[in-house]
Design a protein around this motif. Structure first.
Motif, PDB file in Angstrom:
ATOM      1  N   MET A 218       1.431  -1.188  -0.343  1.00 19.20           N
ATOM      2  CA  MET A 218       0.038  -0.238   0.156  1.00 19.20           C
ATOM      3  C   MET A 218       0.795   1.537  -0.366  1.00 19.20           C
ATOM      4  SD  MET A 218      -3.168  -0.657   2.792  1.00 19.20           S
ATOM      5  CE  MET A 218      -3.476  -2.656   2.319  1.00 19.20           C
ATOM      6  N   THR A 219       0.570   2.302  -0.507  1.00 19.92           N
ATOM      7  CA  THR A 219       1.205   3.911  -0.668  1.00 19.92           C
ATOM      8  C   THR A 219       1.135   5.084   0.266  1.00 19.92           C
ATOM      9  OG1 THR A 219      -0.436   3.896  -2.351  1.00 19.92           O
ATOM     10  CG2 THR A 219       1.743   3.724  -3.103  1.00 19.92           C
ATOM     11  N   ASP A 220       1.510   5.929   0.585  1.00 13.08           N
ATOM     12  CA  ASP A 220       1.297   6.226   1.686  1.00 13.08           C
ATOM     13  C   ASP A 220       0.683   7.980   1.431  1.00 13.08           C
ATOM     14  OD1 ASP A 220       1.812   5.247   4.110  1.00 13.08           O
ATOM     15  OD2 ASP A 220       3.609   6.051   3.922  1.00 13.08           O
ATOM     16  N   PRO A 221      -0.129   8.250   1.758  1.00  9.74           N
ATOM     17  CA  PRO A 221      -1.456   9.452   0.898  1.00  9.74           C
ATOM     18  C   PRO A 221      -0.474  10.072   1.261  1.00  9.74           C
ATOM     19  CG  PRO A 221      -2.752   8.835   3.265  1.00  9.74           C
ATOM     20  CD  PRO A 221      -1.321   8.134   3.044  1.00  9.74           C
ATOM     21  N   SER A 222      -0.483  11.105  -0.497  1.00 13.68           N
ATOM     22  CA  SER A 222       0.376  12.014  -0.974  1.00 13.68           C
ATOM     23  C   SER A 222       0.343  12.970   0.677  1.00 13.68           C
ATOM     24  CB  SER A 222       0.312  12.846  -2.145  1.00 13.68           C
ATOM     25  OG  SER A 222      -0.857  13.727  -2.232  1.00 13.68           O
ATOM     26  N   PRO A 223       1.478  13.769   0.130  1.00 13.98           N
ATOM     27  CA  PRO A 223       2.763  14.462   1.551  1.00 13.98           C
ATOM     28  C   PRO A 223       1.251  16.598   1.252  1.00 13.98           C
ATOM     29  CG  PRO A 223       4.026  14.300   1.054  1.00 13.98           C
ATOM     30  CD  PRO A 223       3.058  13.336  -0.454  1.00 13.98           C
ATOM     31  N   SER A 224       1.411  16.317  -0.087  1.00  2.00           N
ATOM     32  CA  SER A 224       0.978  17.360  -0.538  1.00  2.00           C
ATOM     33  C   SER A 224      -0.312  17.651  -1.347  1.00  2.00           C
ATOM     34  CB  SER A 224       1.967  18.086  -0.536  1.00  2.00           C
ATOM     35  OG  SER A 224       2.271  17.968  -2.513  1.00  2.00           O
ATOM     36  N   GLY A 225      -1.626  18.131  -0.933  1.00  2.00           N
ATOM     37  CA  GLY A 225      -2.924  18.060  -1.672  1.00  2.00           C
ATOM     38  C   GLY A 225      -2.994  16.848  -2.174  1.00  2.00           C
ATOM     39  N   PRO A 226      -4.339  16.559  -2.533  1.00  6.87           N
ATOM     40  CA  PRO A 226      -5.083  15.732  -2.975  1.00  6.87           C
ATOM     41  C   PRO A 226      -4.300  14.592  -4.192  1.00  6.87           C
ATOM     42  CG  PRO A 226      -6.319  17.471  -3.789  1.00  6.87           C
ATOM     43  CD  PRO A 226      -5.187  18.003  -2.651  1.00  6.87           C
ATOM     44  N   GLU A 227      -4.380  13.933  -4.545  1.00  5.48           N
ATOM     45  CA  GLU A 227      -3.717  12.515  -4.953  1.00  5.48           C
ATOM     46  C   GLU A 227      -4.389  13.112  -6.735  1.00  5.48           C
ATOM     47  OE1 GLU A 227      -3.223   8.485  -5.036  1.00  5.48           O
ATOM     48  OE2 GLU A 227      -2.778   8.119  -6.963  1.00  5.48           O
ATOM     49  N   PHE A 228      -5.869  13.117  -6.042  1.00  6.02           N
ATOM     50  CA  PHE A 228      -6.529  12.895  -7.800  1.00  6.02           C
ATOM     51  C   PHE A 228      -7.250  14.815  -8.138  1.00  6.02           C
ATOM     52  CE2 PHE A 228      -7.016   9.059  -6.091  1.00  6.02           C
ATOM     53  CZ  PHE A 228      -6.325   8.323  -7.456  1.00  6.02           C
ATOM     54  N   ASP A 229      -7.462  15.262  -8.949  1.00  9.17           N
ATOM     55  CA  ASP A 229      -7.798  16.506  -9.491  1.00  9.17           C
ATOM     56  C   ASP A 229      -8.758  16.549  -9.512  1.00  9.17           C
ATOM     57  OD1 ASP A 229      -8.574  18.583 -10.553  1.00  9.17           O
ATOM     58  OD2 ASP A 229      -6.803  18.470 -12.276  1.00  9.17           O
ATOM     59  N   PRO A 230      -9.659  17.659  -8.388  1.00 10.48           N
ATOM     60  CA  PRO A 230     -11.434  17.481  -8.043  1.00 10.48           C
ATOM     61  C   PRO A 230     -12.201  18.113  -9.061  1.00 10.48           C
ATOM     62  CG  PRO A 230     -10.667  18.678  -6.260  1.00 10.48           C
ATOM     63  CD  PRO A 230      -9.122  18.004  -7.532  1.00 10.48           C
ATOM     64  N   SER A 231     -11.415  18.100 -10.158  1.00 10.86           N
ATOM     65  CA  SER A 231     -11.935  18.666 -11.366  1.00 10.86           C
ATOM     66  C   SER A 231     -12.061  17.949 -12.567  1.00 10.86           C
ATOM     67  CB  SER A 231     -11.389  20.421 -11.994  1.00 10.86           C
ATOM     68  OG  SER A 231     -10.380  19.795 -12.818  1.00 10.86           O
TER      69      SER A 231
END
Ligand code: UDP
Ligand code: MG
Length: 230
Positions: free
Chosen positions: A1-14
């Motif tokens: 499993m990967t750790d959540p990214s430290p800066s901002g969401p991984e996926f672009d909500p747009s």
């Protein structure tokens, strides 16, 4: 499993639309999500199903922990659930580009998944405030919450009926009571948090599957219209 990214969401909500589907145990989340998948081209990710799959995966270090939390109706530590959801989202998005694993959406809905776009129904998550905040911050902020409102009486009957064949370790009276308590004490504050932001679309789910679905469609269409989605 990967750790959540430290800066901002991984996926672009747009590009990536996430809709949380919440409601008490037995409110009909899974059932209604299946219909929404067919009509709108969502991919359905059930946090409970992902946890059960991880519990059964050979070599998982979390198997025993997940089994215990589920039977007790408690919320598994968020790191585990968020990583499972994030991996499933990543795999699904890659799968549309020919990657390994993940579900490929039906032909008629492919356009909604082109150029890195995607739409997910995340069912039974977030059920605790820490999960909600962490997911919004590190994975992808949700567009809105579909909340299925049902009485405990009806939910209890549905779960006991399901328990006759589901094989689930938590579809028995003792676990169901604990799940109801967790729902009221731990999960409703999440719904209230999103209500304050005016992001909850509420549908009564006491009626039949078909009647409830027709209300859900109306509510989703209206909300998509407001948000400028198709
Ligand atoms: N669960 C959890 N975290 C989540 C979602 C589910 O720990 O984010 C666990 C929790 O113990 C819950 C169980 O998984 O009681 C079953 O969840 P599921 O969504 O399958 O049940 P449902 O509400 O659909 O009956
Ligand atoms: Mg479910």
């Amino acid at each position: 499993m990967t750790d959540p990214s430290p800066s901002g969401p991984e996926f672009d909500p747009s590009k990536v639309t996430v809709i949380f589907v919440l409601g008490g145990p037995g409110a009909g989340k899974g059932t209604q999500c299946e219909s929404l998948v067919n009509d709108y081209g969502f991919v359905h990710l059930s946090a409970g199903d992902l946890l059960r799959a991880e519990q059964q995966r050979k070599g998982s270090q979390y198997g025993a922990l997940i089994a215990d939390y589920i039977k007790e109706g408690k919320i598994v530590p968020m790191e585990v659930t968020i990583a499972l959801l994030q991996n499933a989202m990543r795999e699904t998005l890659n799968a549309q580009q020919g990657g390994e694993g993940g579900q490929v959406v039906a032909e008629e809905h492919r356009a909604k998944w082109s150029d890195g776009k995607g739409r997910f129904l995340i069912d039974g998550f977030p059920r605790k405030m820490d999960q909600a905040l962490k997911f919004d911050e590190t994975v992808c902020p949700s567009r809105f919450v579909l909340f299925l409102h049902c009485t405990e009486e009806v939910m209890l009957q549905r779960l006991l009926k399901r328990g006759e064949t589901s094989g689930r370790t938590d579809d028995n009276v003792e676990s169901i009571k604990k799940r109801f308590q967790t729902f009221v004490e731990t999960s409703m504050p999440v719904v209230d948090h999103y209500r304050k932001q005016d992001r909850v679309v509420e549908v009564d789910s006491v009626a039949s599957k078909e009647q409830v679905y027709s209300e859900i469609r109306k509510a989703v269409d209206l909300t998509f219209e407001k948000l400028g989605e198709q």
